[in-house]
Design a protein around this motif. Structure first.
Motif, short mmCIF file in Angstrom:
data_model
loop_
_atom_site.label_atom_id
_atom_site.label_comp_id
_atom_site.label_asym_id
_atom_site.label_seq_id
_atom_site.Cartn_x
_atom_site.Cartn_y
_atom_site.Cartn_z
N VAL A 48 1.01 -1.25 0.04
CA VAL A 48 -0.04 -0.10 0.15
C VAL A 48 0.97 1.20 0.02
CG1 VAL A 48 -1.58 1.22 1.25
CG2 VAL A 48 -1.74 -1.22 1.09
N ASP A 49 0.88 2.08 -1.08
CA ASP A 49 1.58 3.39 -1.24
C ASP A 49 3.07 2.98 -1.04
OD1 ASP A 49 -0.74 4.99 -1.42
OD2 ASP A 49 -0.83 5.13 0.95
N GLY A 50 3.60 1.90 -1.65
CA GLY A 50 5.07 1.55 -1.67
C GLY A 50 5.58 1.04 -0.40
N GLN A 51 4.80 0.62 0.61
CA GLN A 51 5.10 0.01 1.78
C GLN A 51 4.17 -1.28 2.21
OE1 GLN A 51 7.47 1.13 3.73
NE2 GLN A 51 7.73 2.79 2.12
N ILE A 52 5.05 -2.41 2.48
CA ILE A 52 4.06 -3.46 2.74
C ILE A 52 3.21 -3.14 4.13
CG2 ILE A 52 4.72 -5.90 3.37
CD1 ILE A 52 6.80 -6.09 1.56
N VAL A 87 9.15 -6.39 6.03
CA VAL A 87 9.36 -5.17 5.93
C VAL A 87 11.23 -5.10 5.79
CG1 VAL A 87 9.57 -2.72 6.68
CG2 VAL A 87 7.40 -3.97 6.42
N ALA A 88 11.73 -5.88 7.04
CA ALA A 88 13.24 -5.72 6.74
C ALA A 88 13.78 -6.31 5.44
CB ALA A 88 13.61 -6.49 8.03
N MET A 89 13.22 -7.46 4.93
CA MET A 89 13.55 -7.96 3.73
C MET A 89 13.47 -6.93 2.61
SD MET A 89 11.66 -11.65 3.84
CE MET A 89 12.29 -12.93 5.03
N GLY A 90 12.38 -6.03 2.50
CA GLY A 90 12.38 -4.97 1.55
C GLY A 90 12.96 -4.38 1.71
#
Length: 166
Positions: A48-52, A87-90
């Motif tokens: 969503v909006d470039g964030q997981i 999110v850490a992976m991203g």
């Protein structure tokens, strides 16, 4: 040699190619969403909006306190830990240059929770819950993440801070 299972966790990217972060985030979500535990609980990771962010509907089997019909703390902790890890992976992929891709892939496939502290702020009432994460520190061997779980009224239910090693 990289297995097919590892390729899913690598976001489906190939060595020597440029990291297309939007595609990588979508592929990471796809990999998480197809894990048996996530499918069983109908937990979803989405961009969503470039964030997981993580999403889960309240379901009868997730009730921890029958008298008050509130979300089980273990469900809250699980979704917080999961959003912190993905999110850490991203974030690892976001800061990767093509030359560093093999090292990043190794880190992503090895990422594991070392420690997590959860603070339960309010009873887990709601039709659905959303979890988001932010990076506090991203280092060479690990990272620290802060996660928040909110309900459908955008009320904070729980927060967590976790350390992940890779």
């Amino acid at each position: 040699m990289t297995s097919n299972a590892d390729k899913k966790w690598m976001g489906g990217i190939h060595l020597g190619s440029k990291v297309e972060i939007d595609l990588v985030l979508q592929q990471l979500c796809h990999a998480f969403n197809h894990a048996p535990y996530f499918k069983h609980n109908e937990m979803q990771m989405r961009v969503v909006d470039g964030q997981i962010e993580a999403y889960i509907d309240m379901q009868p089997f997730m009730v921890g306190n029958v008298a008050f019909q509130i979300l089980h703390g273990g469900v809250a902790a699980t979704i917080l830990d999961s959003i912190g890890g993905i999110v850490a992976m991203g974030e690892l992929y976001k800061k990767t240059e093509v030359a560093d891709l093999p090292d990043t892939i190794k880190k992503v496939t090895r990422l594991a929770t070392v420690d997590m502290r959860v603070d339960y702020l309010a009873p887990g009432r709601g039709q659905y819950f959303i979890a988001r994460a932010e990076t506090l520190r991203l280092g060479r061997k690990g990272c620290t993440m802060r996660m928040t779980l909110v309900n459908d009224a955008d009320k904070a239910i729980a927060t967590a801070i976790a350390s992940y090693a890779y």
